[in-house]
Design a protein around this motif. Sequence first.
Motif, PDB file in Angstrom:
ATOM      1  N   GLU A 265       0.827  -1.208   0.000  1.00 15.92           N
ATOM      2  CA  GLU A 265       0.000   0.000   0.000  1.00 15.92           C
ATOM      3  C   GLU A 265       0.862   1.259   0.000  1.00 15.92           C
ATOM      4  O   GLU A 265       0.591   2.216  -0.733  1.00 15.92           O
ATOM      5  CB  GLU A 265      -0.923  -0.023   1.214  1.00 15.92           C
ATOM      6  N   ARG A 266       1.906   1.260   0.828  1.00 21.26           N
ATOM      7  CA  ARG A 266       2.810   2.413   0.871  1.00 21.26           C
ATOM      8  C   ARG A 266       3.509   2.614  -0.470  1.00 21.26           C
ATOM      9  O   ARG A 266       3.656   3.750  -0.941  1.00 21.26           O
ATOM     10  CB  ARG A 266       3.838   2.229   1.993  1.00 21.26           C
ATOM     11  N   GLU A 267       3.945   1.532  -1.083  1.00 20.05           N
ATOM     12  CA  GLU A 267       4.601   1.641  -2.386  1.00 20.05           C
ATOM     13  C   GLU A 267       3.629   2.141  -3.452  1.00 20.05           C
ATOM     14  O   GLU A 267       4.009   2.912  -4.343  1.00 20.05           O
ATOM     15  CB  GLU A 267       5.182   0.293  -2.794  1.00 20.05           C
ATOM     16  N   LEU A 268       2.389   1.711  -3.357  1.00 14.15           N
ATOM     17  CA  LEU A 268       1.380   2.131  -4.331  1.00 14.15           C
ATOM     18  C   LEU A 268       1.097   3.625  -4.212  1.00 14.15           C
ATOM     19  O   LEU A 268       0.941   4.330  -5.214  1.00 14.15           O
ATOM     20  CB  LEU A 268       0.100   1.327  -4.116  1.00 14.15           C
ATOM     21  N   GLU A 269       1.052   4.143  -2.984  1.00 13.44           N
ATOM     22  CA  GLU A 269       0.801   5.570  -2.785  1.00 13.44           C
ATOM     23  C   GLU A 269       1.985   6.427  -3.216  1.00 13.44           C
ATOM     24  O   GLU A 269       1.817   7.608  -3.542  1.00 13.44           O
ATOM     25  CB  GLU A 269       0.460   5.854  -1.326  1.00 13.44           C
ATOM     26  N   ASP A 270       3.178   5.852  -3.211  1.00 16.67           N
ATOM     27  CA  ASP A 270       4.373   6.604  -3.593  1.00 16.67           C
ATOM     28  C   ASP A 270       4.655   6.547  -5.092  1.00 16.67           C
ATOM     29  O   ASP A 270       5.621   7.157  -5.557  1.00 16.67           O
ATOM     30  CB  ASP A 270       5.602   6.068  -2.849  1.00 16.67           C
ATOM     31  N   LYS A 271       3.821   5.844  -5.836  1.00 16.88           N
ATOM     32  CA  LYS A 271       4.071   5.678  -7.259  1.00 16.88           C
ATOM     33  C   LYS A 271       3.911   7.010  -8.003  1.00 16.88           C
ATOM     34  O   LYS A 271       2.848   7.621  -7.990  1.00 16.88           O
ATOM     35  CB  LYS A 271       3.108   4.635  -7.850  1.00 16.88           C
ATOM     36  N   ASP A 272       4.989   7.491  -8.669  1.00 14.18           N
ATOM     37  CA  ASP A 272       4.948   8.769  -9.370  1.00 14.18           C
ATOM     38  C   ASP A 272       4.011   8.746 -10.567  1.00 14.18           C
ATOM     39  O   ASP A 272       3.459   9.777 -10.947  1.00 14.18           O
ATOM     40  CB  ASP A 272       6.364   9.163  -9.838  1.00 14.18           C
ATOM     41  N   TRP A 273       3.874   7.565 -11.190  1.00 15.34           N
ATOM     42  CA  TRP A 273       3.007   7.470 -12.366  1.00 15.34           C
ATOM     43  C   TRP A 273       1.584   7.892 -12.047  1.00 15.34           C
ATOM     44  O   TRP A 273       0.887   8.477 -12.868  1.00 15.34           O
ATOM     45  CB  TRP A 273       3.017   6.028 -12.878  1.00 15.34           C
ATOM     46  N   LEU A 274       1.149   7.631 -10.817  1.00 18.34           N
ATOM     47  CA  LEU A 274      -0.206   7.997 -10.433  1.00 18.34           C
ATOM     48  C   LEU A 274      -0.304   9.463 -10.039  1.00 18.34           C
ATOM     49  O   LEU A 274      -1.360  10.071 -10.127  1.00 18.34           O
ATOM     50  CB  LEU A 274      -0.677   7.110  -9.274  1.00 18.34           C
ATOM     51  N   GLU A 275       0.808  10.049  -9.606  1.00 18.40           N
ATOM     52  CA  GLU A 275       0.817  11.467  -9.233  1.00 18.40           C
ATOM     53  C   GLU A 275       0.771  12.345 -10.486  1.00 18.40           C
ATOM     54  O   GLU A 275      -0.008  13.287 -10.561  1.00 18.40           O
ATOM     55  CB  GLU A 275       2.057  11.771  -8.404  1.00 18.40           C
ATOM     56  N   TRP A 276       1.642  12.046 -11.429  1.00 19.79           N
ATOM     57  CA  TRP A 276       1.620  12.720 -12.727  1.00 19.79           C
ATOM     58  C   TRP A 276       0.925  11.791 -13.715  1.00 19.79           C
ATOM     59  O   TRP A 276       1.547  10.910 -14.291  1.00 19.79           O
ATOM     60  CB  TRP A 276       3.029  13.054 -13.183  1.00 19.79           C
ATOM     61  N   PHE A 277      -0.358  11.969 -13.884  1.00 17.38           N
ATOM     62  CA  PHE A 277      -1.138  11.036 -14.690  1.00 17.38           C
ATOM     63  C   PHE A 277      -0.940  11.347 -16.174  1.00 17.38           C
ATOM     64  O   PHE A 277      -1.133  12.482 -16.616  1.00 17.38           O
ATOM     65  CB  PHE A 277      -2.619  11.149 -14.344  1.00 17.38           C
ATOM     66  N   PRO A 278      -0.537  10.348 -16.969  1.00 18.62           N
ATOM     67  CA  PRO A 278      -0.284  10.600 -18.393  1.00 18.62           C
ATOM     68  C   PRO A 278      -1.584  10.849 -19.154  1.00 18.62           C
ATOM     69  O   PRO A 278      -2.604  10.193 -18.909  1.00 18.62           O
ATOM     70  CB  PRO A 278       0.389   9.303 -18.860  1.00 18.62           C
ATOM     71  N   ILE A 279      -1.526  11.782 -20.061  1.00 15.61           N
ATOM     72  CA  ILE A 279      -2.658  12.056 -20.957  1.00 15.61           C
ATOM     73  C   ILE A 279      -2.251  11.694 -22.372  1.00 15.61           C
ATOM     74  O   ILE A 279      -1.282  12.246 -22.910  1.00 15.61           O
ATOM     75  CB  ILE A 279      -3.077  13.534 -20.901  1.00 15.61           C
ATOM     76  N   VAL A 280      -2.945  10.760 -22.934  1.00 16.68           N
ATOM     77  CA  VAL A 280      -2.780  10.391 -24.343  1.00 16.68           C
ATOM     78  C   VAL A 280      -4.180  10.261 -24.912  1.00 16.68           C
ATOM     79  O   VAL A 280      -5.005   9.511 -24.378  1.00 16.68           O
ATOM     80  CB  VAL A 280      -2.013   9.059 -24.510  1.00 16.68           C
TER      81      VAL A 280
END
Length: 288
Positions: A265-280
């Motif tokens: 859970e801690r690793e999932l919350e620290d995931k940068d990919w989810l913080e900066w969500f890609p837009i395509v």
Amino acid sequence: MKLIKLTAVSAAILGSTAAMAADPIVVVDDNDTVAYPVAAPAYQYNQDAGIVRNTTGAVVGTTKTLFNTAINPAAVSAEIGTLGYGANIAWSMNETTELQAGWAGGDVSDIKDDFDVDDVEYKIKDADFSNPYLGVQMRPAANWFTVGAGIIVPDNDIDVEARGEGNTFNVGDVDYFSNEVGTLAGSIEHRNDLAPYLTVGFRPNISDRWGVFGEIGAAYMGKTDATVRAVGDATENVGYFNASGERVEPNESNVTRGDVAAQAERELEDKDWLEWFPIVKVGATYRF
């Protein structure tokens, strides 16, 4: 009655797009004749009689002209991308700047079905996205190249699941046996109520009315709130490999399945990919 007719004629005169003419328009009302030294469109003005007969048609024509003028710079688009399926409406302020309002969302699990967090691969089981947005599209060089910016109001719920790779889970740089941990099931939700975004893309026209577009960029969704739990039939304590590579058995271990889930859970919350969500996204546009 005269006032009503004069009002209708005035509206017709103001809404007319015809060129001004020298011949007067004459409105006949019983005993009075009123002359207006302006021109009217052919369907309103009888040249031979010199009078306006169809004032109702003039008013309807005026309303249609105003409506066409209002929607002439407008466009509608349909899109599909990482934010979901959606559509937007746009209004051109000038040839290089366009305001947009749209929405993208739905179940995006069939658009993107997995992602990695450290050494754990999560599959998206369900994703209920809702992303209304307001933005501006700019054409800096007045050609097909575009730059977009704006604000998203995200309300995205993501359900994920991880079963480990092979026989082990690697969580927190420790290898645990998958059959002892079970399945890691979790949910993720973005914290930001407002998410600024920036994109670059292309918007070539394929006809006078139709065009296509593609965009890439990112939205700052902020940190995530995650919940992860271990589910399935497995032992309460789990075995693992220590720093020396030796196997520590479950009955000798003080590590529970809940401990492994908490670390994931801690690793999932620290995931940068989810913080900066890609837009395509890609889509098509129709201009009025």
